[in-house]
Write a protein that holds these residues in place. Sequence first.
Motif, PDB file in Angstrom:
ATOM      1  N   SER A  98      -6.651   3.467  -0.637  1.00 37.70           N
ATOM      2  CA  SER A  98      -6.211   3.371  -1.870  1.00 37.70           C
ATOM      3  C   SER A  98      -5.479   4.971  -2.397  1.00 37.70           C
ATOM      4  N   THR A  99      -5.327   5.877  -1.271  1.00 36.60           N
ATOM      5  CA  THR A  99      -4.739   7.052  -1.563  1.00 36.60           C
ATOM      6  C   THR A  99      -3.570   7.175  -0.696  1.00 36.60           C
ATOM      7  N   ALA A 100      -3.279   6.459   0.169  1.00 31.78           N
ATOM      8  CA  ALA A 100      -2.161   6.441   1.109  1.00 31.78           C
ATOM      9  C   ALA A 100      -0.829   5.925   0.537  1.00 31.78           C
ATOM     10  N   SER A 101       0.364   6.483   1.118  1.00 33.66           N
ATOM     11  CA  SER A 101       1.401   5.981   0.734  1.00 33.66           C
ATOM     12  C   SER A 101       1.966   4.610   1.198  1.00 33.66           C
ATOM     13  N   LEU A 102       2.636   3.606   0.571  1.00 38.79           N
ATOM     14  CA  LEU A 102       2.906   2.330   1.167  1.00 38.79           C
ATOM     15  C   LEU A 102       4.414   2.528   1.690  1.00 38.79           C
ATOM     16  N   GLY A 103       5.034   3.415   1.370  1.00 39.22           N
ATOM     17  CA  GLY A 103       6.387   3.703   1.738  1.00 39.22           C
ATOM     18  C   GLY A 103       7.276   3.834   0.372  1.00 39.22           C
ATOM     19  N   THR A 104       8.423   4.324   0.739  1.00 41.68           N
ATOM     20  CA  THR A 104       9.318   4.472  -0.317  1.00 41.68           C
ATOM     21  C   THR A 104      10.697   3.679  -0.193  1.00 41.68           C
ATOM     22  N   GLY A 105      11.490   3.731  -1.117  1.00 34.08           N
ATOM     23  CA  GLY A 105      12.870   2.748  -1.120  1.00 34.08           C
ATOM     24  C   GLY A 105      12.794   1.792  -2.341  1.00 34.08           C
ATOM     25  N   SER A 106      13.009   0.735  -2.175  1.00 35.47           N
ATOM     26  CA  SER A 106      13.159  -0.329  -3.420  1.00 35.47           C
ATOM     27  C   SER A 106      12.504  -1.610  -3.051  1.00 35.47           C
ATOM     28  N   LEU A 107      12.189  -2.128  -4.168  1.00 34.46           N
ATOM     29  CA  LEU A 107      11.640  -3.739  -4.260  1.00 34.46           C
ATOM     30  C   LEU A 107      12.559  -4.393  -4.890  1.00 34.46           C
ATOM     31  N   ALA A 162      12.014  -5.941   0.322  1.00 32.13           N
ATOM     32  CA  ALA A 162      11.957  -4.634   0.225  1.00 32.13           C
ATOM     33  C   ALA A 162      13.022  -3.982   1.074  1.00 32.13           C
ATOM     34  N   THR A 163      13.621  -2.854   0.581  1.00 29.16           N
ATOM     35  CA  THR A 163      14.531  -2.068   1.431  1.00 29.16           C
ATOM     36  C   THR A 163      13.796  -0.552   1.776  1.00 29.16           C
ATOM     37  N   GLU A 164      13.820  -0.340   2.815  1.00 25.04           N
ATOM     38  CA  GLU A 164      13.060   0.737   3.336  1.00 25.04           C
ATOM     39  C   GLU A 164      13.689   2.106   2.883  1.00 25.04           C
ATOM     40  N   GLY A 165      13.131   2.884   2.568  1.00 22.25           N
ATOM     41  CA  GLY A 165      13.556   4.268   2.294  1.00 22.25           C
ATOM     42  C   GLY A 165      13.308   5.237   3.367  1.00 22.25           C
ATOM     43  N   ASP A 166      13.074   6.746   2.860  1.00 24.87           N
ATOM     44  CA  ASP A 166      12.612   7.598   3.820  1.00 24.87           C
ATOM     45  C   ASP A 166      11.211   7.504   4.457  1.00 24.87           C
ATOM     46  N   THR A 167      10.442   6.915   3.847  1.00 20.56           N
ATOM     47  CA  THR A 167       9.116   6.660   4.474  1.00 20.56           C
ATOM     48  C   THR A 167       8.758   5.248   4.582  1.00 20.56           C
ATOM     49  N   ALA A 168       8.922   4.666   5.600  1.00 20.04           N
ATOM     50  CA  ALA A 168       8.808   3.299   6.022  1.00 20.04           C
ATOM     51  C   ALA A 168       7.568   2.516   5.388  1.00 20.04           C
ATOM     52  N   GLY A 169       7.473   1.411   5.175  1.00 25.80           N
ATOM     53  CA  GLY A 169       6.289   0.658   5.163  1.00 25.80           C
ATOM     54  C   GLY A 169       6.275  -0.252   3.922  1.00 25.80           C
ATOM     55  N   LEU A 170       7.466  -0.201   3.090  1.00 30.26           N
ATOM     56  CA  LEU A 170       7.389  -1.423   1.642  1.00 30.26           C
ATOM     57  C   LEU A 170       7.638  -2.771   2.327  1.00 30.26           C
ATOM     58  N   SER A 171       8.245  -2.863   3.674  1.00 34.11           N
ATOM     59  CA  SER A 171       8.563  -4.258   4.093  1.00 34.11           C
ATOM     60  C   SER A 171       7.233  -5.107   4.204  1.00 34.11           C
ATOM     61  N   ARG A 172       6.034  -4.426   4.253  1.00 37.43           N
ATOM     62  CA  ARG A 172       4.797  -5.088   4.128  1.00 37.43           C
ATOM     63  C   ARG A 172       4.463  -5.795   2.977  1.00 37.43           C
ATOM     64  N   LEU A 173       5.259  -5.615   2.059  1.00 38.23           N
ATOM     65  CA  LEU A 173       5.135  -6.152   0.671  1.00 38.23           C
ATOM     66  C   LEU A 173       6.025  -7.247   0.625  1.00 38.23           C
ATOM     67  N   ASN A 174       6.927  -7.515   1.383  1.00 36.40           N
ATOM     68  CA  ASN A 174       7.779  -8.700   1.225  1.00 36.40           C
ATOM     69  C   ASN A 174       7.059 -10.221   0.962  1.00 36.40           C
ATOM     70  N   VAL A 175       7.508 -10.940  -0.061  1.00 42.15           N
ATOM     71  CA  VAL A 175       7.012 -12.167  -0.268  1.00 42.15           C
ATOM     72  C   VAL A 175       7.904 -13.351  -0.025  1.00 42.15           C
ATOM     73  N   GLY A 176       7.884 -14.278   0.593  1.00 35.10           N
ATOM     74  CA  GLY A 176       8.595 -15.472   0.939  1.00 35.10           C
ATOM     75  C   GLY A 176       9.538 -14.923   2.086  1.00 35.10           C
ATOM     76  N   ASN A 177      10.426 -16.037   2.161  1.00 34.67           N
ATOM     77  CA  ASN A 177      11.512 -15.808   3.290  1.00 34.67           C
ATOM     78  C   ASN A 177      10.907 -15.567   4.559  1.00 34.67           C
TER      79      ASN A 177
END
Length: 499
Positions: A160-169, A234-249
């Motif tokens: 609950s306190t960790a970063s899920l990554g940076t970039g854009s959704l 998701a488009t990953e930024g400096d800190t990877a991890g946002l792609s884990r939130l992709n939905v669909g495709n």
Amino acid sequence: MTTVSSTTSSTTSSTTATSTTSKSTSSTSTSATANATKTAAQALFTSLQTGSGVDLSTLVPSLIEAQFAAKTAALKAKADTLSAQISDISSIRSSITDFASALASLAQGGTLATQATSSDPSSLSVTTAAGAKLAGMSKSISINALATAQVSSTKSSFSSTASLGTGSLSIKVGSNDAVSITIDSSDSTPSALAAKINAANTGVKASVITDSGGNAYLSFTGATGKDNSFTITATEGDTAGLSRLNVGNNASGTTTNSTAANASITMDGVTVERASNTITDLIPNVSMTLSAVTSKPIALTGTSPSSALSTVVTNFVSTFNDNMNALNKAIDPINGDLRSDPAARALAQKMRTLTTTKLVPGDSSTAGPKTLADLGVKTEKDGTLSVDSVRLSKALAQYPDIVEKMFQASGDNVMGLSAQMNSVQMSATSSVYGLTASYNNLSKQQSDNSDAQSKLSDTRQTASDAMTQRFAAMNSRVSAYKSVQSFMDQQVKMWTKSN
């Protein structure tokens, strides 16, 4: 011509009422004058018997009272009459206005109109809005499918306190353009990232679900309806991890637990779909809420509000009688404050004819009730109303649609009871021919009376000052005369004694 005549009559009425009251109080004025004169005479007699001259503190007020008693009493009597008349008009006018407004609000509220009723409210509940025309309605409805929303969630939990990554959704809902949401280090925890998505108002809501170990899953929910399915890229930024939130495709980090689908219902043999389980566009002014798929058709019918109509008739008669009793008291030919006011009498006459006024279109050959009298509402000799409950119940049972129409809002039925009460209210509030015209005239008389009392008070004070000066001078001379008289009396006694 009628308007001018009405206004003139209203003005004349107030003058007549005042004149009548003045005559009734003339004996009181005469009595007041006689009492004041007797008091003044007694004061003068007493003063002249004293040895110190005239007692001005008693004599002058008594004489002034005797001089002005009649005028003072007449003006006060007129002021009291005007106050009583104005009070009666204000009370009656306010009460009639409240009565008409309450009836109008009730008619517009929809509770006196036919209500939509579902035979299976647990599967299909309905609400009826004001203005619905549902008399005779009968619909058969089957619920084939409920509208659902797409619900997707992460397969894995996160701290609950960790970063899920940076970039854009990039969130795309249906055929709408995709919305890009930037996620930086301050937005990357599960709760902060969910808040950032919700603030974007894309049509997708994010929520955090915490498991027993305190770890967080992210859940994404769209709106119901097949056109509201969504994807998240998701488009990953400096800190990877946002792609884990992709939905669909073919996303691997999330799973879709519910797909977006339309509700499907069949009404009278016609199948239609809607994006929501709340349907408002199939039957005007009726909202249907779907709760469950049905195995057999649901009957949707229009139910006449017979109980509500019966109650409103009873309540109408009770409130009407309260207003009529107050008006009868005011126009009582012997003791009524408004007995000579044509506006008040015209209002009473209009109210007396309400039960025989036609409230729905149609001539005598048309079946069904057309007036309150036809419903069993009778006008008594004093203008109050009574209800024949048996006749009312019979009318409601045989002609529920016609009775309902009688109580429709004035905009829906320009002949209905609400419209007729608006006309009664106009008679009470019109400044041309109604009670307001009388009120304005009486208020002018009240102002004139107040001015007359003020002028009389000034005149009285002037007369008092002048009389005080005259009697003061006379008092001085009387005292001198008595002094001489006393001296002469002593001398006579001395002479008599010396002889």
